[in-house]
Scaffold this motif. Structure first.
Motif, mmCIF file in Angstrom:
data_model
loop_
_atom_site.group_PDB
_atom_site.id
_atom_site.type_symbol
_atom_site.label_atom_id
_atom_site.label_comp_id
_atom_site.label_asym_id
_atom_site.label_seq_id
_atom_site.Cartn_x
_atom_site.Cartn_y
_atom_site.Cartn_z
ATOM 1 N N ARG A 1 0.926 -1.147 0.158
ATOM 2 C CA ARG A 1 0.187 0.036 0.219
ATOM 3 C C ARG A 1 1.140 1.284 -0.038
ATOM 4 O O ARG A 1 1.904 1.193 0.480
ATOM 5 N N GLN B 1 2.402 4.862 0.768
ATOM 6 C CA GLN B 1 2.409 5.591 2.123
ATOM 7 C C GLN B 1 1.869 7.111 2.105
ATOM 8 O O GLN B 1 1.879 7.532 1.109
ATOM 9 N N ILE C 1 6.499 10.500 8.285
ATOM 10 C CA ILE C 1 5.331 9.637 8.011
ATOM 11 C C ILE C 1 4.316 9.496 8.786
ATOM 12 O O ILE C 1 4.211 9.816 9.967
ATOM 13 N N ALA D 1 1.327 7.222 7.716
ATOM 14 C CA ALA D 1 0.712 5.970 7.428
ATOM 15 C C ALA D 1 1.731 5.109 6.883
ATOM 16 O O ALA D 1 2.244 5.381 5.620
ATOM 17 N N GLU D 2 2.111 4.121 7.438
ATOM 18 C CA GLU D 2 3.430 3.299 6.912
ATOM 19 C C GLU D 2 3.046 1.837 6.817
ATOM 20 O O GLU D 2 2.008 1.194 7.429
ATOM 21 N N ASN D 3 3.743 0.887 6.265
ATOM 22 C CA ASN D 3 3.529 -0.572 6.123
ATOM 23 C C ASN D 3 4.651 -1.133 6.915
ATOM 24 O O ASN D 3 5.773 -1.050 6.554
ATOM 25 N N ARG E 1 -0.632 -2.019 8.337
ATOM 26 C CA ARG E 1 -0.655 -0.607 7.985
ATOM 27 C C ARG E 1 -0.471 -0.158 9.583
ATOM 28 O O ARG E 1 -1.072 -0.817 10.724
ATOM 29 N N TYR F 1 0.138 3.493 11.976
ATOM 30 C CA TYR F 1 -0.008 4.969 12.163
ATOM 31 C C TYR F 1 1.029 5.390 13.290
ATOM 32 O O TYR F 1 0.226 5.534 14.309
ATOM 33 N N GLU G 1 -7.638 7.559 3.627
ATOM 34 C CA GLU G 1 -7.085 6.187 3.284
ATOM 35 C C GLU G 1 -8.307 5.496 2.527
ATOM 36 O O GLU G 1 -8.084 5.016 1.501
ATOM 37 N N ASP H 1 2.322 6.977 -3.234
ATOM 38 C CA ASP H 1 2.548 7.346 -2.065
ATOM 39 C C ASP H 1 1.951 8.988 -1.896
ATOM 40 O O ASP H 1 1.736 9.587 -2.960
#
Length: 647
Positions: A66, A68, A76, A78-80, A162, A164, A208, A246
């Motif tokens: 997904r 970012q 950052i 929202a990250e994986n 995911r 946050y 999102e 992104d």
């Protein structure tokens, strides 16, 4: 009875004919069968070879990474993050209960999740892996790896989930992801196959959800060879998927974090707009929630706490809620009147404390009245009677038109959930929605931001930005998509008379900088950063004539949910506007006492790009502000900046 030779011969002939016919039929059938076999084996050989191949080779999707989400400075949002889970293959485990007992001695297993896994195991083929525990720690994975010989059928796996990192600060903006539901699938006419991958997650609210297709990316695929019962024998080839794009938001993460800390436990909201491009620098609702809990699957108990909280942490108050704007609306009424030419800046109205209209008294907040008021003094001291009189002269249609011109009554296109359009009433609206004609008392109420009129904190910030610049500023939340900048929303000229705008701005400056101004107590003393603002107080209850006669009950003596809302808007610096800020404190009481101090602190934090020097505050506030800055810095999730001025 004995048959004659003639009858015998006739019978023989019939049998011979039938034999010939039967033989012919058999030969025909054999011929057709042979022809069909030849057609299938020769003509359709490739097709049947492909069908056999499809039974032997399966195509399986690989979930894409997904995209970012970052703030305007690359922080950052929202990250994986790597996510570890434990799976079990029943046929390899042998005695399932025994293996689980050994596993439980090494890691803590959730009983509900374990029971679901065991039920799934009974329904699935014995060779298929089933997740026993999800989102376990690296330490747990290490213990399992060390004890692998004693745990047959158990496999530690790693995937992406995911995360946050700023938890509550961006909850209402970024939103969160969750597993695909039947309701989600029903929204698509032809859902992509990737949406049916077990445990695949999509955006549920906020950015999102609004940018789901861009963030999702494209699935990859792998071809695997399987046997007759579906067991994977080997992987033949693999095509990796395409990661999602992104997103970079216009929000300044450090400012957003400061706003979160400054609001604390208040039921409140703040919006900060950049006046050059329309960028949303901060947009925060309080209280908030931790979106990570929704990603993992929030418990009933945790959700109940959020749902039943009377301060509504799940609501995105900045865009979703609409409030009576109170006295912040007086700039709209004044601008409509000046633009229509019904009043000049020095024309005065007498305020005895009320205005009688059609046999009803409309009261000013100051019971004894303000005396003679002109445009600047009326806005400075927030005289209600002045604006009652103005509204009767200019009319509701002109007020409504000016409201929309300044950004009220419009659902601004921001990628957040449930963006409201607020409400700017007029005669047609009341007839359509209420089935009644407009009356003069409706106009009087609207003049001071009460009655039917409603606006969101975002709309209040847009209104202030347009008054400060005279341009059609529109809020922008997405700065770039995969590095490609989105168009600026600085806007063209509104076509309003610049002299009229200056008169409104000068009056707003007096609100914050004149000793008699309602916002003077929360002024900025550094001349390079002084602000022009307006306080507002919106009632949430009716005040009866009997209560007025014996004295209106103070907000402090009322239950929290019956107190007035406090509002304050401003732009700064006055001489060279850079930002516009709106603050709403639900049931906070007066705008000057509840919202103005927050507004001033946020404004300085935005202008200085960090903690401002104490010299920007009145000297009487230095000790309190110093203690406040130390406390807030200890509560912030991100380190503060060095304080380089934006101005």
């Amino acid at each position: 009875m004995r048959r004659t030779p003639r009858e015998t011969a006739e019978s023989a002939r019939k049998i011979s004919r039938r034999g010939v016919m039967l033989g012919g039929l058999q030969l025909s059938f054999a011929g057709i069968l042979a022809a069909r076999m030849q057609f299938m084996q020769v003509e359709q050989a490739d097709e049947f070879r492909l069908l056999a191949e499809e039974n032997r080779i399966n195509l399986r999707l690989i979930p894409p990474a997904r995209g970012q989400i970052f703030d305007r400075n690359g922080i950052i949002i929202a990250e994986n993050a790597p996510s570890y889970r434990i799976t079990m293959v029943r046929e390899d485990a042998g005695d399932v209960q025994d293996v689980i007992a050994r596993l439980s001695s090494l890691v803590e297993l959730d009983e509900d999740e374990l029971n679901r896994a065991l039920a799934e195991m009974k329904r699935s083929a014995p060779f298929l892996p089933v997740t026993i525990a999800d989102r376990v720690s690296w330490e747990d994975i290490s213990r399992i790896a060390v004890n692998a010989p004693a745990l047959p059928g158990i496999t530690p796996e790693v995937g992406l989930s995911r995360h946050y990192p700023m938890t509550t600060a961006f909850a209402h903006v970024a939103g969160y992801v969750g597993p695909v539901s039947e309701r989600d699938l029903a929204r698509y006419e032809d859902p992509e196959p990737v949406l049916r991958i077990p445990r695949f997650q999509i955006g549920k609210v906020g950015v999102e959800a609004k940018y789901e297709e861009i963030l999702r990316g494209r699935a990859g695929a792998k071809r695997v060879e399987v046997n007759a019962v579906g067991r994977v024998m080997r992987e033949l080839d693999r095509r990796e998927g395409e990661a999602g794009a992104d997103l970079q938001l216009t929000i300044d993460g450090r400012l957003q974090d400061y706003v979160r800390a400054r609001l604390g436990t208040e039921s409140a909201s703040v919006v900060v707009l950049d006046l050059e491009h329309g960028d949303v620098l901060a947009i925060s609702s309080s209280p908030a929630y931790d979106p990570n809990k929704f990603v993992r699957g929030i418990s009933v108990a945790d959700y109940s706490v959020l749902r039943d909280n009377d301060r509504r942490p799940l609501a995105s108050k900045t865009v979703q809620d609409a409030y009576p704007p109170g006295s912040t609306f007086k700039m709209v009424t004044a601008m409509a009147a000046i633009d229509a030419g019904v009043i000049g800046p020095e024309d005065t109205v007498w305020c005895p404390g009320y205005l009688e209209v059609s046999g009803r008294r409309f009261h000013c907040w100051k019971h004894a009245g303000h005396g003679h008021m002109n445009l600047e003094t009326s806005l400075r001291e927030s005289c209600d009677v002045y604006y009652y009189d103005l509204a009767l002269k200019v009319g509701i249609e002109n007020i409504a038109a000016m409201s929309r011109r300044l950004g009220l009554g419009i659902a601004h296109d921001l990628p957040m959930s449930a963006v409201t359009s607020g409400l700017i009433p007029d005669k047609a609206w009341k007839l359509r929605e209420r089935g009644a004609g407009w009356v003069i008392g409706d106009t009087v109420n609207v003049a001071i931001g009460q009655g039917y009129v409603l606006s969101s904190p975002l709309q209040q910030a847009v209104m202030t930005a347009r008054l400060a610049t005279g341009r059609n500023i529109t809020p922008r939340l997405i700065k770039s998509i995969d590095g490609i900048e989105t168009p600026s929303q600085g806007g063209e000229s509104l076509g309003l008379n610049e002299n009229h705008l200056r008169q409104i701005r000068r009056a707003m400056f007096a609100v914050s900088n004149n000793r008699r101004g309602t916002g003077y107590g929360s002024r900025i003393v550094d001349e390079a950063y002084r602000m022009a603002g307006k306080s507002g107080t919106s009632q949430v209850r009716n005040i009866s004539a009997a209560e007025r006669a014996r004295g209106v009950i103070n907000n402090e003596d009322l239950p929290w949910n019956r107190r007035d809302h406090g509002l304050f808007v401003n732009f700064a610096p006055y001489d060279n506007p850079k930002i516009a800020v709106s603050v709403v404190v639900e049931h906070g009481g007066g705008g000057s006492s509840a919202a103005a101090p927050i507004n001033r602190d946020v404004t300085l934090q935005a202008l200085f790009n960090g903690d401002p020097p104490l010299s920007a505050y009145p000297s009487k506030d230095h000790e309190r502000i110093k203690a406040q800055q130390e406390r807030l810095n200890s509560e912030r999730q991100m380190p503060k900046t060095d304080g380089n001025s934006r101005a």
